[in-house]
Enzyme design. Structure first.
Site, PDB file in Angstrom:
ATOM      1  N   TYR A  81      30.063  41.288  37.876  1.00 20.52           N
ATOM      2  CA  TYR A  81      28.914  40.722  37.166  1.00 20.52           C
ATOM      3  C   TYR A  81      28.044  40.026  38.194  1.00 20.52           C
ATOM      4  O   TYR A  81      28.534  39.191  38.959  1.00 20.52           O
ATOM      5  CB  TYR A  81      29.402  39.734  36.108  1.00 20.52           C
ATOM      6  N   ASP A 121      28.191  39.218  46.792  1.00 18.82           N
ATOM      7  CA  ASP A 121      27.861  38.235  45.757  1.00 18.82           C
ATOM      8  C   ASP A 121      28.940  37.155  45.810  1.00 18.82           C
ATOM      9  O   ASP A 121      30.044  37.331  45.296  1.00 18.82           O
ATOM     10  CB  ASP A 121      27.828  38.919  44.390  1.00 18.82           C
ATOM     11  N   LYS A 132      26.194  28.046  42.091  1.00 17.45           N
ATOM     12  CA  LYS A 132      27.282  27.171  41.646  1.00 17.45           C
ATOM     13  C   LYS A 132      27.525  25.969  42.570  1.00 17.45           C
ATOM     14  O   LYS A 132      26.856  24.952  42.443  1.00 17.45           O
ATOM     15  CB  LYS A 132      28.552  27.997  41.439  1.00 17.45           C
TER      16      LYS A 132
HETATM   17  N1  HOZ Z   1      28.825  34.175  34.329  1.00 17.28           N
HETATM   18  C1  HOZ Z   1      29.400  32.950  34.724  1.00 17.28           C
HETATM   19  C2  HOZ Z   1      30.722  33.166  35.316  1.00 17.28           C
HETATM   20  N2  HOZ Z   1      31.427  34.204  34.790  1.00 17.28           N
HETATM   21  C3  HOZ Z   1      29.537  32.023  33.571  1.00 17.28           C
HETATM   22  C4  HOZ Z   1      28.267  31.447  33.166  1.00 17.28           C
HETATM   23  C5  HOZ Z   1      27.783  32.011  31.900  1.00 17.28           C
HETATM   24  O1  HOZ Z   1      27.681  33.231  31.788  1.00 17.28           O
HETATM   25  O2  HOZ Z   1      27.523  31.190  31.031  1.00 17.28           O
END
Ligand code: HOZ
Length: 430
Positions: free
Chosen positions: A145, A240, A268
């Site tokens: 992702y 990433d 982050k």
């Molecule tokens: N996609 C982020 C980590 N998997 C989490 C944040 C979110 O999608 O709210």
């Protein structure tokens, strides 16, 4: 049974005004059933909900809280900076400090552009790779992702996978026609993609340790293979590291695995809990960005002074002591304990961990890619999740997310977590 009456009330209200009651789908608890709790406070390794219930938190605001929540130095730095103005839209000195810190910690990054989220970082890195190579196609991996930019929402992980929309509605096929998706840890699939698209692939984007379909690790030599393949084909390798950056080591996964990507994406941790993103790499590539080069990328709040000072303080604190050794020890303690708890309960679990990131899959089969992750018994995961929540332990409300340990977690927290897991696992035995 603990009461979450106030959270329930808030959620009923939220549902009237916010789609699904949440501002990011993974928060909605839909994958595990029930309703999300509303947080009113977070400090150290604990979050407190609107009803005053306290949980040991392994979500850590989805990764940023590596020092725990509300670290006093970060709070103080934000307060002090806020008094001088919350946004300038003019270059500020903190941006330079942050850029220098990132470049010093991650040697593959000679120059870096700061933005506002991980999604912006990956989206911009892809555009830059295409502009630099003058090629159109991008290779990504199933279950990885990279935020919610159109061209990357193909077989995507995280919330997209959790809710059964790995390919989102609203993304025209034409926007993803240049996205080639292959299984992770599969060399033949990558070779085939390059053979079928010779001279057209701008780059490979990869989470070096995929953490958005749970967590699984690259097989020995796989990242090296991606490096060699991209180099041989004139394509860029984009890491990433939004999740792994500054978490798996000072220099991220690329330091841990000894790989030098062409471009890297961050987010982050470098925001210390405030919204941030960054992408960087070799100077000759980064100089393709406007205003020097032809690839456009911009942002009103990019380099925001509050996000910068929060992130700078977080990185300085992280680099000052022995945080990574401490996190490794806590991670190892959790791994050993969780494996023993599962064994004692007779519940098949694949517990995957690297440093302070972890995930448990309810399957007896090895997990090395998305197809393997899908073997996990998700009903069992949902029961485990709620069991742990009732024991005061908050895990991500989806099988397809990684857990995070912070330096604020203690040996006693981990012991309590393992004990809770042992108790909950026994209720899951068949
Ligand atoms: N996609 C982020 C980590 N998997 C989490 C944040 C979110 O999608 O709210």
């Amino acid at each position: 049974m603990i009461s979450r009456a106030k959270s329930e009330q808030l959620f009923a209200e939220a549902l009237k005004y916010i789609p699904g009651g949440v501002n990011s789908p993974v928060r909605a608890f839909r994958a595990v059933g029930g309703q999300p709790f509303f947080a009113t406070q977070a400090r150290g390794a604990r979050v407190v909900d609107a009803d005053g219930n306290e949980y040991i938190d392994y979500v850590g605001t989805w990764g940023p809280a590596i020092l725990g929540h509300a670290h006093p130095k970060i709070i103080q730095a934000i307060q002090r900076a806020a008094e001088s103005g919350t946004s300038f839209g003019i270059p500020n000195p903190h941006e330079v400090t942050m850029a220098k810190l990132i470049c010093a910690a991650v040697p593959s990054v000679q120059k870096v552009r700061l933005c506002n989220s991980g999604t912006e970082a990956t989206m911009s890195a892809i555009r830059l790779a295409r502009g630099f190579t003058k090629r159109e196609k991008i290779v990504k991996f199933e279950g990885c992702y990279h935020g919610h930019a159109d061209s990357l929402l193909v077989k995507a992980g995280s919330g997209a996978l959790t809710f059964g929309h790995p390919d989102s509605a609203g993304v025209p096929a034409a926007f993803t026609q240049h996205t080639i998706v292959v299984p992770f840890n599969d060399e033949a699939a990558v070779r085939a993609a390059f053979a079928a698209n010779a001279g057209h692939i701008a780059g490979i984007i990869v989470e070096p340790v995929p953490g958005n379909a749970g967590l699984y690790l690259p097989k020995p030599g796989y990242l090296e293979f991606l490096r060699q393949m991209t180099r041989a084909e004139g394509a860029l390798l984009i890491f990433d590291e939004v999740m792994t950056g500054f978490r798996l080591a000072r220099g991220g996964a690329q330091e841990r695995f000894g790989i030098t990507p062409d471009l890297s994406c961050f987010g982050k941790i470098i925001g210390g809990g405030l919204p941030v993103g960054a992408f960087g790499g070799r100077a000759e590539i980064m100089d393709y960005l406007a205003p020097l080069g032809p690839v456009y990328q911009a942002g009103t709040l990019s380099g925001n002074p509050l996000a910068m000072v929060a992130g700078i303080t977080a990185l300085e604190e992280l680099f000052a002591g022995n945080a990574y050794e401490a996190l490794e020890k806590l991670g190892a303690q959790l791994e050993t304990g969780m494996k023993e708890a599962a064994k004692a309960a007779g519940v098949p679990v694949q517990f995957k961990r690297i440093g302070s990131m972890f995930c448990g899959y309810f399957t007896d089969k090895p997990v090395d890619n998305l197809a393997d992750a899908m073997h996990s018994d998700r009903d069992r995961f949902a029961k485990f999740f709620h069991g742990m929540l009732n024991e005061g332990v908050y895990l991500a409300p989806s099988q397809f997310e990684a857990g995070f340990i912070s330096t604020a977690h203690t040996v006693a927290d981990i012991e309590r977590t393992i004990k809770a897991a042992g108790k909950v696992m026994k209720t899951l035995s068949v």
